[in-house]
Scaffold this motif. Structure first.
Motif, short mmCIF file in Angstrom:
data_model
loop_
_atom_site.label_atom_id
_atom_site.label_comp_id
_atom_site.label_asym_id
_atom_site.label_seq_id
_atom_site.Cartn_x
_atom_site.Cartn_y
_atom_site.Cartn_z
N LEU A 269 1.00 -1.06 0.08
CA LEU A 269 0.10 -0.17 0.29
C LEU A 269 0.62 1.49 0.03
N ALA A 270 2.27 1.46 0.82
CA ALA A 270 3.12 2.54 0.63
C ALA A 270 3.47 2.91 -0.34
N LEU A 271 3.59 1.26 -0.88
CA LEU A 271 5.05 1.68 -2.16
C LEU A 271 3.69 2.08 -3.65
N GLU A 272 2.58 1.69 -3.50
CA GLU A 272 1.37 1.62 -3.98
C GLU A 272 0.94 3.14 -4.34
N LYS A 273 1.68 4.04 -3.02
CA LYS A 273 1.20 5.51 -3.01
C LYS A 273 2.80 6.61 -3.38
N LEU A 285 -4.26 -6.30 -3.05
CA LEU A 285 -4.21 -4.34 -3.12
C LEU A 285 -5.57 -4.65 -4.47
N GLU A 286 -6.51 -3.94 -3.97
CA GLU A 286 -7.37 -3.72 -5.04
C GLU A 286 -7.30 -3.51 -6.65
N SER A 287 -6.03 -3.23 -6.97
CA SER A 287 -5.50 -2.87 -8.06
C SER A 287 -5.12 -4.44 -9.07
N HIS A 288 -4.88 -5.10 -8.21
CA HIS A 288 -4.47 -6.48 -8.54
C HIS A 288 -4.93 -6.95 -9.78
N PRO A 289 -5.31 -7.21 -10.42
CA PRO A 289 -6.54 -7.65 -12.09
C PRO A 289 -7.27 -9.37 -11.35
N GLN A 290 -6.63 -9.99 -10.09
CA GLN A 290 -7.45 -11.41 -10.07
C GLN A 290 -7.73 -10.80 -8.82
N HIS A 291 -7.48 -9.87 -7.84
CA HIS A 291 -8.10 -9.86 -6.42
C HIS A 291 -9.08 -10.71 -5.83
N GLU A 292 -10.23 -10.38 -6.62
CA GLU A 292 -11.77 -11.09 -6.09
C GLU A 292 -11.23 -12.44 -6.28
N LEU A 293 -10.84 -13.24 -7.19
CA LEU A 293 -10.41 -14.36 -6.72
C LEU A 293 -8.93 -14.99 -6.04
N LYS A 295 -9.12 -13.78 -2.80
CA LYS A 295 -9.63 -13.82 -1.60
C LYS A 295 -10.98 -14.42 -1.38
N GLN A 296 -11.12 -15.49 -2.89
CA GLN A 296 -11.97 -16.55 -3.16
C GLN A 296 -11.60 -17.91 -2.32
N GLN A 297 -9.99 -18.21 -2.50
CA GLN A 297 -8.62 -19.03 -3.27
C GLN A 297 -7.74 -19.29 -1.50
N MET A 298 -7.04 -17.71 -1.32
CA MET A 298 -6.53 -17.75 0.03
C MET A 298 -7.29 -16.53 1.58
N SER A 299 -6.55 -16.65 2.01
CA SER A 299 -7.37 -16.49 3.13
C SER A 299 -6.08 -15.16 3.91
N ALA A 300 -5.34 -14.68 2.80
CA ALA A 300 -4.28 -13.46 2.66
C ALA A 300 -3.57 -13.50 1.92
N GLY A 301 -2.51 -12.66 1.79
CA GLY A 301 -1.88 -12.06 0.05
C GLY A 301 -0.93 -12.62 0.65
N GLY A 302 -0.18 -12.87 1.08
CA GLY A 302 1.36 -14.08 0.59
C GLY A 302 2.29 -12.36 1.58
N ALA A 303 3.36 -12.80 1.16
CA ALA A 303 4.90 -12.70 2.16
C ALA A 303 5.29 -11.70 1.03
N ILE A 304 4.91 -11.85 -0.70
CA ILE A 304 5.38 -11.34 -2.10
C ILE A 304 4.52 -10.93 -2.61
N VAL A 305 6.14 -9.01 -3.02
CA VAL A 305 5.18 -8.14 -3.51
C VAL A 305 6.62 -8.05 -4.72
N THR A 306 5.44 -7.81 -5.34
CA THR A 306 6.58 -7.34 -6.74
C THR A 306 6.58 -6.05 -6.98
N ILE A 307 7.12 -5.01 -7.46
CA ILE A 307 7.30 -3.26 -7.88
C ILE A 307 8.40 -3.70 -9.26
#
Length: 395
Positions: A269-273, A285-293, A295-307
């Motif tokens: 979130l900080a880097l996105e700004k 992140l809501e900006s991820h193109p598969q954000h809804e998917l 949330k359906q199959q993962m309980s949280a987003g994991g530890a990996i971020v790419t920029i």
């Protein structure tokens, strides 16, 4: 029992010494109480340990824990994550078979499919991670045997719809093989979506502290039986010492992943700004193109971020050199934050067109977010971005 309790309370039976922590069976072989017992063990009419190349109590405890966490029936541990990837394919595929795979794969997995299996007459079809159910259906051939995928993928964090692929595999009687390394069983359980095999590089989050190598494949007994035979004869064995480290690490996996995910989301979130960061990708992140998917199959987003940073490798180099807390390494899944440039490291051997298809740009940076104080991490990354912008290289 819940997963956290299973991870902590599953261990080998106590010995006569009444130890509380699981013992380390650091031995190459095991004795027989009689010639008859030796005969029975080799005939497999009696269960027991023979030789640590293929059976060891410490290794078995690790496998048992992963089976419980992944809701799977049986499993095999290997020396490395890539040994697990290769064994899961080589044990179950034969000349003339066809494998369907998500295009978004770790570089070495891609090399196994395209350079090694192909020499044995095993063909493949790649699909984009966001391919439709119709696209997956069209990829099935009469000789198709397996579907293999990563979700989230390395390094692009692409997601594949597990429920959709699970339906496809059941319909066509295909082996559904999932690399669950990035999510870990703390966040995602592919077997719940129909996966027949689930594998991990245990080197990553299962260890969590960058100490040992290891891999594991768990799944349905019918497939693990073939996998066990393959590994027994070819010998990609996990060291009992590594298994001892890993089985203890699993006791804190859930707690560590909670903190990893919390930190990763805040950093994303900080880097996105930040105006000087071209793009940020993270499944929650809501900006991820598969954000809804996600949330359906993962309980949280994991530890990996790419920029992604503008300016090519020169900008990447300036950014990475300016980091003071994060480590520079091609590994991931550590308590310590790690960054790498996949274009020049983990996926360096891919062809330019292959990198383009996976979204691997010169400016892509994969961040394995650790357990440090998040305020320190945000400050470190923001400072590195600003230093890289001001560097003489970009003047």
């Amino acid at each position: 029992m819940k997963k956290q309790t299973k991870a902590i309370r599953t261990q080998t039976p106590k010995t006569k010494y009444r130890e509380h922590s699981t013992p380390l069976f650091l031995t190459s072989s095991f004795t027989f109480e009689s010639a008859e017992q030796g005969k029975a063990l080799f005939e497999e009419t009696e269960d027991g340990n023979i030789y640590s190349r293929f059976s060891n109590p410490t290794v078995q405890e690790f496998v048992d824990k992963v089976c419980l966490l992944e809701d799977c029936e049986d499993g095999v541990a290997t020396a490395t994550g890539m040994a697990a990837v290769f064994a899961s394919m080589a044990a179950l595929l034969k000349t003339g078979d066809h494998i369907i795979a998500s295009r978004a794969l770790f570089g070495s997995a891609h090399q196994v499919i395209t350079q090694i299996l192909s020499k044995w007459g095993i063909t493949h079809t790649y699909l984009d991670a966001d391919a439709s159910e119709g696209d997956w259906e069209a990829a099935v051939q009469p000789n198709s045997r397996m579907v293999y995928l990563e979700t989230p993928s390395n390094p692009g964090l692409d997601l594949v719809d597990l429920a959709m692929v699970g339906r496809l595999c059941k319909k066509h009687n295909l082996i559904f093989n999932v690399d669950n390394c990035f999510a870990s069983p703390a966040l995602q359980t592919p077997a719940d979506f129909g996966a027949d095999l689930v594998l991990h590089s245990a080197t990553k989050f299962m260890d969590g502290q960058g100490r040992v190598l290891g891999g594991v494949v768990v799944g349905k007994k019918e497939y693990i039986k073939e996998l066990r035979f393959f590994c027994r004869q070819t010998g990609p064995s996990m060291s009992p010492f590594n298994a001892w480290v890993l089985t203890k690490s699993l006791e804190t996996l859930g707690l560590r992943m909670d903190r990893h995910c919390e930190n990763a989301l805040k950093l994303a979130l900080a880097l996105e700004k930040h105006p000087d960061v071209k793009s940020v990708r993270y499944p929650f992140l809501e900006s991820h193109p598969q954000h809804e998917l996600a949330k359906q199959q993962m309980s949280a987003g994991g530890a990996i971020v790419t920029i992604d940073l503008e300016g090519g490798f020169e900008r990447v180099s300036a950014f990475m050199d300016a980091l003071e807390i994060a480590s520079l390494s091609s590994n991931l899944g550590d308590t310590r934050t790690i960054v790498t440039n996949p274009n020049t490291t983990t996926h360096a051997k891919l062809k330019p067109e292959e990198k383009k298809a996976l979204g691997i740009t010169e400016g892509l940076i994969r961040i394995s977010v650790g357990l440090e104080d998040i305020e320190d991490l945000i400050e470190d990354f923001a400072n590195a971005v600003e230093v890289s912008v001001k560097s003489d290289i970009l003047d």
